[in-house]
Design a protein around this motif. Sequence first.
Motif, PDB file in Angstrom:
ATOM      1  N   ASP A   1      10.295 -11.715  -7.253  1.00  0.00           N
ATOM      2  CA  ASP A   1       8.846 -12.305  -7.392  1.00  0.00           C
ATOM      3  C   ASP A   1       7.939 -11.391  -8.026  1.00  0.00           C
ATOM      4  O   ASP A   1       7.235 -10.701  -7.236  1.00  0.00           O
ATOM      5  N   PRO A   2       7.788 -11.249  -9.546  1.00  0.00           N
ATOM      6  CA  PRO A   2       7.143 -10.294 -10.104  1.00  0.00           C
ATOM      7  C   PRO A   2       5.635 -10.697 -10.307  1.00  0.00           C
ATOM      8  O   PRO A   2       4.704 -10.088 -10.632  1.00  0.00           O
ATOM      9  N   PHE A   3       5.314 -11.847  -9.663  1.00  0.00           N
ATOM     10  CA  PHE A   3       3.999 -12.746  -9.486  1.00  0.00           C
ATOM     11  C   PHE A   3       3.332 -12.288  -8.413  1.00  0.00           C
ATOM     12  O   PHE A   3       2.164 -12.592  -8.172  1.00  0.00           O
ATOM     13  N   ALA A   4       4.004 -11.509  -7.358  1.00  0.00           N
ATOM     14  CA  ALA A   4       3.281 -11.281  -6.128  1.00  0.00           C
ATOM     15  C   ALA A   4       2.416 -10.233  -6.190  1.00  0.00           C
ATOM     16  O   ALA A   4       2.237  -9.520  -7.227  1.00  0.00           O
ATOM     17  N   PRO A   5       1.228 -10.284  -5.176  1.00  0.00           N
ATOM     18  CA  PRO A   5       0.153  -9.424  -5.575  1.00  0.00           C
ATOM     19  C   PRO A   5       0.579  -7.934  -5.733  1.00  0.00           C
ATOM     20  O   PRO A   5       1.423  -7.320  -4.881  1.00  0.00           O
TER      21      PRO A   5
ATOM     22  N   PRO B   1       0.571  -1.214  -0.042  1.00  0.00           N
ATOM     23  CA  PRO B   1       0.059   0.065  -0.009  1.00  0.00           C
ATOM     24  C   PRO B   1       0.667   1.331  -0.074  1.00  0.00           C
ATOM     25  O   PRO B   1       2.002   1.338   0.383  1.00  0.00           O
ATOM     26  N   SER B   2       0.356   2.305  -0.655  1.00  0.00           N
ATOM     27  CA  SER B   2       1.016   3.754  -0.404  1.00  0.00           C
ATOM     28  C   SER B   2       0.760   4.106   0.834  1.00  0.00           C
ATOM     29  O   SER B   2      -0.373   4.072   1.480  1.00  0.00           O
ATOM     30  N   THR B   3       1.941   4.845   1.576  1.00  0.00           N
ATOM     31  CA  THR B   3       1.722   5.477   2.943  1.00  0.00           C
ATOM     32  C   THR B   3       1.857   6.980   2.751  1.00  0.00           C
ATOM     33  O   THR B   3       1.886   7.377   3.844  1.00  0.00           O
ATOM     34  N   GLY B   4       1.824   7.441   1.572  1.00  0.00           N
ATOM     35  CA  GLY B   4       1.815   8.870   1.469  1.00  0.00           C
ATOM     36  C   GLY B   4       0.339   9.460   1.366  1.00  0.00           C
ATOM     37  O   GLY B   4      -0.338   8.764   0.722  1.00  0.00           O
TER      38      GLY B   4
ATOM     39  N   ASP C   1       0.732  -8.311 -12.125  1.00  0.00           N
ATOM     40  CA  ASP C   1      -0.605  -7.755 -11.670  1.00  0.00           C
ATOM     41  C   ASP C   1      -0.781  -6.454 -12.616  1.00  0.00           C
ATOM     42  O   ASP C   1      -1.855  -6.248 -13.132  1.00  0.00           O
ATOM     43  N   VAL C   2       0.251  -5.741 -12.802  1.00  0.00           N
ATOM     44  CA  VAL C   2       0.168  -4.659 -13.744  1.00  0.00           C
ATOM     45  C   VAL C   2      -0.198  -4.940 -15.057  1.00  0.00           C
ATOM     46  O   VAL C   2      -0.954  -4.523 -15.637  1.00  0.00           O
TER      47      VAL C   2
END
Length: 248
Positions: free
Chosen positions: A233-237, A73-76, A242-243
């Motif tokens: 791991d480019p397959f991670a959520p 998640p974005s924290t900004g 996913d992109v």
Amino acid sequence: MDEVEVVVAHSERTTLRVGDVFLKVDADQARLDVEVEAMALAPVPTPEVLWHKPHVLAIAALPGTTLGRLGGPSTGSPTAWAAAGAAIRKLHDAPLPPRTGGAGRSIVALRAELDAECESLVTNGVLPADLVARNRQVAEAALRPWTPAFTHGDLQISHIFVDADVVTGIIDWSEAGQGDALYDLATFTLGHEDHLDDLVAGYGTDVDLDIIHAWWSVRSLLIVRWLVEHGFDPFAPGCEVDVLKSRM
């Protein structure tokens, strides 16, 4: 007593943190030379260079935190994203550096590299043919003439630090040089499409969103196999695959 933290490590380069000092060890000395030169030229906050010797660069840690990470998640806040956009615009408006960077490959070379990578992804069963074909179609919009700008070239979300909604520094300049400004914007928002409007608001000019989407596809198609081969791991959520799926 400070511990040695391995920030990133693979066969090409390793970054270690000891207290408030980062040590970047790179097999390619030229990448470190580019980084030092770019930080000296960039009109935005960058880390202090403590020392620079063959194959090793020592830099000081920056205050603040990043706006998030790919796959997380974005924290900004929206204000922080707008501040990042304003800093990126300041960089892009600066006088051109002498080198062509990672965002400045020729259209002919980029198209050839992309086509070869797409063929490899399908032939070796890394990604489904329909997913690759759709994203290759989307990617074509990025393969057009652009006006060169001073680009970071690898402006991942983890490379800009912010404190109290103020940009405190930008790190990892080894791909910096003349390139397509929209590539930087696309790289920074990869996997964080919901903050693209906030970034563009701070950037302060009209941005062709179709080209941003195209660069998301280009970057993801070109990096998936490399990531797998280097232990990531480019397959991670929320990550590169996913992109690519989001363009279907």
